[in-house]
Design a protein around this motif. Structure first.
Motif, PDB file in Angstrom:
ATOM      1  N   LEU A 139       5.865   2.090   0.057  1.00  0.00           N
ATOM      2  CA  LEU A 139       6.474   1.033  -0.747  1.00  0.00           C
ATOM      3  C   LEU A 139       5.545  -0.171  -0.855  1.00  0.00           C
ATOM      4  N   VAL A 140       4.946  -0.562   0.258  1.00  0.00           N
ATOM      5  CA  VAL A 140       4.021  -1.685   0.249  1.00  0.00           C
ATOM      6  C   VAL A 140       2.808  -1.367  -0.617  1.00  0.00           C
ATOM      7  N   ALA A 141       2.307  -0.133  -0.524  1.00  0.00           N
ATOM      8  CA  ALA A 141       1.148   0.259  -1.323  1.00  0.00           C
ATOM      9  C   ALA A 141       1.462   0.194  -2.817  1.00  0.00           C
ATOM     10  N   ARG A 142       2.658   0.641  -3.202  1.00  0.00           N
ATOM     11  CA  ARG A 142       3.045   0.574  -4.618  1.00  0.00           C
ATOM     12  C   ARG A 142       3.191  -0.870  -5.078  1.00  0.00           C
ATOM     13  N   PHE A 143       3.738  -1.705  -4.219  1.00  0.00           N
ATOM     14  CA  PHE A 143       3.882  -3.120  -4.551  1.00  0.00           C
ATOM     15  C   PHE A 143       2.508  -3.748  -4.788  1.00  0.00           C
ATOM     16  N   ARG A 144       1.601  -3.514  -3.873  1.00  0.00           N
ATOM     17  CA  ARG A 144       0.262  -4.096  -4.009  1.00  0.00           C
ATOM     18  C   ARG A 144      -0.439  -3.570  -5.255  1.00  0.00           C
ATOM     19  N   GLU A 145      -0.308  -2.283  -5.523  1.00  0.00           N
ATOM     20  CA  GLU A 145      -0.946  -1.715  -6.706  1.00  0.00           C
ATOM     21  C   GLU A 145      -0.419  -2.372  -7.975  1.00  0.00           C
ATOM     22  N   ARG A 146       0.893  -2.553  -8.029  1.00  0.00           N
ATOM     23  CA  ARG A 146       1.490  -3.143  -9.226  1.00  0.00           C
ATOM     24  C   ARG A 146       1.040  -4.583  -9.452  1.00  0.00           C
ATOM     25  N   PHE A 147       1.088  -5.395  -8.399  1.00  0.00           N
ATOM     26  CA  PHE A 147       0.860  -6.821  -8.587  1.00  0.00           C
ATOM     27  C   PHE A 147      -0.596  -7.239  -8.432  1.00  0.00           C
ATOM     28  N   GLU A 148      -1.418  -6.415  -7.822  1.00  0.00           N
ATOM     29  CA  GLU A 148      -2.835  -6.750  -7.715  1.00  0.00           C
ATOM     30  C   GLU A 148      -3.648  -6.223  -8.883  1.00  0.00           C
ATOM     31  N   ASN A 149      -3.095  -5.254  -9.613  1.00  0.00           N
ATOM     32  CA  ASN A 149      -3.852  -4.629 -10.696  1.00  0.00           C
ATOM     33  C   ASN A 149      -3.548  -5.224 -12.070  1.00  0.00           C
ATOM     34  N   ASN A 150      -2.785  -6.293 -12.124  1.00  0.00           N
ATOM     35  CA  ASN A 150      -2.535  -6.938 -13.406  1.00  0.00           C
ATOM     36  C   ASN A 150      -2.502  -8.447 -13.206  1.00  0.00           C
TER      37      ASN A 150
END
Length: 249
Positions: A139-150
């Protein structure tokens, strides 16, 4: 200590504590990476770009907006007196319901957002896929991917963590506002509620605000220390905050 949305208003200071009235359980949000430039007003009644109303109406929130009718994000954040140039800490943001509002708003206004996510042990090869630790790490990895990649939408979010042995949420005395959004009962169950208040107090500048959104238990009932039903008495929240050094406004 905390602040409540439209149902009832309470507010704490200090560092301040603001309570937000009865609210729904934190829910996840899907992704929709639409550039903020696409949100330019097309009519004179549209929210000004960079305003809180603009961030709430953003098309990147296509999956999150249906929950707004219950969660009242505009009223809640206005009650907490958020400002676009503030340093804000969101604790345990989950899938990002509040993050997708806070991040564009603060990025456009020159503010700063810290997301103190779940503290998890890094999964090891051979870990049980059904284990809670691995699921939380994902869950944390998905959160970081979403908000760090845009970052064109969300800006540069500072990622920290909160848990039983975590360090500071942000540099001491640097935050204007810390948000506990429907998570206090989880920290009570985990035995880290006192740490949450203490860490928030340490991160806030003098006069800063702690805003709390939480299901409110009925007055006169006996408070379950583990808050198994997800409800917490307002008086108990005030007590925890006062013990950490907060003053109710």
């Amino acid at each position: 200590m905390a602040r409540f949305p439209a149902t009832e208003l309470r507010r704490l200071n200090r560092r301040h504590l603001l309570l937000a009235g009865t609210c729904l359980v934190l829910a996840g949000c899907g992704r929709n990476d639409v550039e903020p430039e696409d949100e330019a007003p097309v009519d004179p009644n549209a929210p000004p770009v960079g305003s809180l109303a603009w961030a709430i109406a953003g098309s990147w929130r296509a999956d999150g907006r249906p929950r707004d009718v219950w969660r009242h994000p505009l009223e809640t954040l206005e009650f907490f007196e958020i400002a676009p140039d503030q340093t804000v800490i969101e604790m345990w943001p989950g899938a990002g319901y509040w993050t997708e509002i806070l991040a564009p708003y603060l990025a456009r206004g020159g503010g700063r957002l810290y997301c103190a996510n779940f503290q998890v042990q890094r999964p090891e090869p051979g870990d049980d896929p059904a284990s809670g630790n691995l699921a939380t790490a994902q869950l944390v990895a998905r959160f970081r991917e979403r908000f760090e990649n845009n970052r064109r939408i969300y800006g540069e979010i500072a990622m920290t963590e909160f848990g039983p042995t975590s360090g500071p949420l942000a540099p001491g005395g640097s935050a204007d506002l810390v948000l506990f959004m429907s998570q206090l009962h989880n920290w009570m169950a985990a035995g880290i509620a006192e740490k949450a208040f203490g860490d928030a107090f340490a991160a806030l500048r003098p006069g800063g605000t702690l805003g709390i959104e939480q299901h409110r238990a009925a007055v006169g009932s006996i408070q379950d220390p583990a808050a198994a039903d997800g409800y917490v008495q307002e008086a108990f929240v005030k007590q925890l905050a006062a013990e950490a050094g907060f003053a109710f406004v």
